[in-house]
Design a protein around this motif. Sequence first.
Motif, PDB file in Angstrom:
ATOM      1  N   MET A 122      -1.803   5.302   0.362  1.00 16.39           N
ATOM      2  CA  MET A 122      -2.335   4.439  -0.687  1.00 16.39           C
ATOM      3  C   MET A 122      -1.215   3.731  -1.449  1.00 16.39           C
ATOM      4  N   THR A 123      -0.126   4.411  -1.711  1.00 15.86           N
ATOM      5  CA  THR A 123       0.995   3.826  -2.448  1.00 15.86           C
ATOM      6  C   THR A 123       1.515   2.581  -1.745  1.00 15.86           C
ATOM      7  N   GLY A 124       1.655   2.645  -0.429  1.00 14.98           N
ATOM      8  CA  GLY A 124       2.107   1.508   0.351  1.00 14.98           C
ATOM      9  C   GLY A 124       1.118   0.345   0.290  1.00 14.98           C
ATOM     10  N   ALA A 125      -0.181   0.675   0.343  1.00 13.37           N
ATOM     11  CA  ALA A 125      -1.209  -0.361   0.285  1.00 13.37           C
ATOM     12  C   ALA A 125      -1.206  -1.049  -1.076  1.00 13.37           C
ATOM     13  N   VAL A 126      -1.034  -0.275  -2.146  1.00 12.79           N
ATOM     14  CA  VAL A 126      -1.005  -0.847  -3.494  1.00 12.79           C
ATOM     15  C   VAL A 126       0.240  -1.712  -3.676  1.00 12.79           C
ATOM     16  N   THR A 147       1.125   2.932 -10.783  1.00 12.46           N
ATOM     17  CA  THR A 147       0.732   4.176 -10.113  1.00 12.46           C
ATOM     18  C   THR A 147      -0.096   5.053 -11.040  1.00 12.46           C
ATOM     19  N   SER A 148       0.340   5.180 -12.274  1.00  9.16           N
ATOM     20  CA  SER A 148      -0.379   5.980 -13.260  1.00  9.16           C
ATOM     21  C   SER A 148      -1.790   5.435 -13.502  1.00  9.16           C
ATOM     22  N   GLU A 154     -11.853   1.636   3.711  1.00 14.93           N
ATOM     23  CA  GLU A 154     -11.842   2.924   4.406  1.00 14.93           C
ATOM     24  C   GLU A 154     -11.182   4.012   3.562  1.00 14.93           C
ATOM     25  N   GLN A 155     -11.570   5.264   3.822  1.00 21.74           N
ATOM     26  CA  GLN A 155     -10.909   6.397   3.172  1.00 21.74           C
ATOM     27  C   GLN A 155      -9.431   6.360   3.541  1.00 21.74           C
ATOM     28  N   ILE A 156      -8.576   6.689   2.574  1.00 18.63           N
ATOM     29  CA  ILE A 156      -7.125   6.601   2.797  1.00 18.63           C
ATOM     30  C   ILE A 156      -6.455   7.814   2.155  1.00 18.63           C
ATOM     31  N   SER A 157      -5.347   8.258   2.754  1.00 21.51           N
ATOM     32  CA  SER A 157      -4.629   9.386   2.153  1.00 21.51           C
ATOM     33  C   SER A 157      -3.856   8.884   0.935  1.00 21.51           C
ATOM     34  N   MET A 158      -3.640   9.763  -0.013  1.00 17.32           N
ATOM     35  CA  MET A 158      -2.920   9.374  -1.232  1.00 17.32           C
ATOM     36  C   MET A 158      -1.513   8.906  -0.903  1.00 17.32           C
ATOM     37  N   PHE A 159      -0.952   9.367   0.222  1.00 20.39           N
ATOM     38  CA  PHE A 159       0.407   8.992   0.594  1.00 20.39           C
ATOM     39  C   PHE A 159       0.456   7.558   1.138  1.00 20.39           C
TER      40      PHE A 159
END
Length: 83
Positions: free
Chosen positions: A74-78, A33-34, A67-72
């Motif tokens: 993004m964590t799930g996608a990563v 994450t960092s 696509e543009q993604i919210s930071m919230f």
Amino acid sequence: MAGKNNALQKPVTLSPELENVVGKGPMTRAQVTSKVWEHIKANDLQDSKDRRMINPDDKLGAVIGKEQISMFKMTGAVSKHMS
């Protein structure tokens, strides 16, 4: 409070696409994450009008989509690139 069973501190294996963004694994979820945020900030990928939105470059797009993604979200996608 957080013992050795803390999921954030357990090393995980990274997909080749994620390693392209954060470096060679394994590393902990917290480190991933960092490093993702380091990449976002270094490449100015936060939307200028809404800082909660991320505009992925080619490297990050291979992990979270183009696509543009919210930071919230993004964590799930990563996390799909960690095992």
